[in-house]
Design a protein around this motif. Structure first.
Motif, PDB file in Angstrom:
ATOM      1  N   GLN A 188      14.417  86.173  48.981  1.00 47.18           N
ATOM      2  CA  GLN A 188      15.319  85.788  47.905  1.00 47.18           C
ATOM      3  C   GLN A 188      14.647  84.946  46.835  1.00 47.18           C
ATOM      4  O   GLN A 188      15.166  84.815  45.731  1.00 47.18           O
ATOM      5  CB  GLN A 188      16.526  85.044  48.471  1.00 47.18           C
ATOM      6  CG  GLN A 188      17.356  85.910  49.396  1.00 47.18           C
ATOM      7  CD  GLN A 188      18.526  85.166  49.987  1.00 47.18           C
ATOM      8  OE1 GLN A 188      18.736  83.989  49.752  1.00 47.18           O
ATOM      9  NE2 GLN A 188      19.319  85.868  50.778  1.00 47.18           N
ATOM     10  N   LYS A 189      13.499  84.344  47.177  1.00 48.49           N
ATOM     11  CA  LYS A 189      12.777  83.507  46.221  1.00 48.49           C
ATOM     12  C   LYS A 189      11.307  83.920  46.205  1.00 48.49           C
ATOM     13  O   LYS A 189      10.591  83.707  47.188  1.00 48.49           O
ATOM     14  CB  LYS A 189      12.861  82.035  46.605  1.00 48.49           C
ATOM     15  CG  LYS A 189      14.242  81.454  46.572  1.00 48.49           C
ATOM     16  CD  LYS A 189      14.192  80.004  46.985  1.00 48.49           C
ATOM     17  CE  LYS A 189      15.571  79.414  47.078  1.00 48.49           C
ATOM     18  NZ  LYS A 189      15.523  78.003  47.521  1.00 48.49           N
ATOM     19  N   ALA A 190      10.884  84.528  45.110  1.00 46.60           N
ATOM     20  CA  ALA A 190       9.479  84.927  44.992  1.00 46.60           C
ATOM     21  C   ALA A 190       9.183  85.359  43.567  1.00 46.60           C
ATOM     22  O   ALA A 190      10.058  85.830  42.846  1.00 46.60           O
ATOM     23  CB  ALA A 190       9.151  86.069  45.946  1.00 46.60           C
ATOM     24  N   SER A 191       7.938  85.186  43.201  1.00 49.28           N
ATOM     25  CA  SER A 191       7.430  85.707  41.943  1.00 49.28           C
ATOM     26  C   SER A 191       6.482  86.852  42.294  1.00 49.28           C
ATOM     27  O   SER A 191       5.536  86.658  43.062  1.00 49.28           O
ATOM     28  CB  SER A 191       6.685  84.607  41.178  1.00 49.28           C
ATOM     29  OG  SER A 191       6.115  85.131  40.007  1.00 49.28           O
ATOM     30  N   VAL A 192       6.754  88.029  41.741  1.00 47.09           N
ATOM     31  CA  VAL A 192       5.977  89.223  42.076  1.00 47.09           C
ATOM     32  C   VAL A 192       5.418  89.833  40.793  1.00 47.09           C
ATOM     33  O   VAL A 192       6.145  90.019  39.823  1.00 47.09           O
ATOM     34  CB  VAL A 192       6.859  90.272  42.801  1.00 47.09           C
ATOM     35  CG1 VAL A 192       6.047  91.504  43.163  1.00 47.09           C
ATOM     36  CG2 VAL A 192       7.517  89.678  44.034  1.00 47.09           C
TER      37      VAL A 192
END
Length: 89
Positions: A59-63
């Protein structure tokens, strides 16, 4: 819910492959796609990444995805590998 704890990468910048970077984010998912076929398939690549992230409960990530003409299955595999590496176990 799976938490991304460290920066991780998967893939290469070779033709027909994709290079995926994932790292922790304060909130939400941020997905950036850079592709040699951005006009035709940029949205499809982003959707594929979102689906894999949802499957793992991220739910929380930078891709960031750097696509060099990879097939959908390759993109999904690279995102999955980056997630598993990023969980830090």
């Amino acid at each position: 819910m799976l938490e991304i704890r460290q920066k991780a990468v998967a893939g290469t910048m070779e033709s027909s492959d994709a290079y995926v970077e994932i790292e922790p984010a304060e909130e939400g998912l941020q997905i950036r796609v850079e592709s040699v076929v951005q006009q035709q398939f940029g949205a499809v690549i982003e959707t594929a990444a979102q689906e894999v992230l949802q499957q793992y409960g991220v739910q929380k990530a930078s891709v960031r995805i750097f696509d060099r003409g990879a097939l959908d299955c390759v993109i999904r595999a690279r995102v999955e590998t980056a997630i598993l590496r990023g969980k830090g176990e």
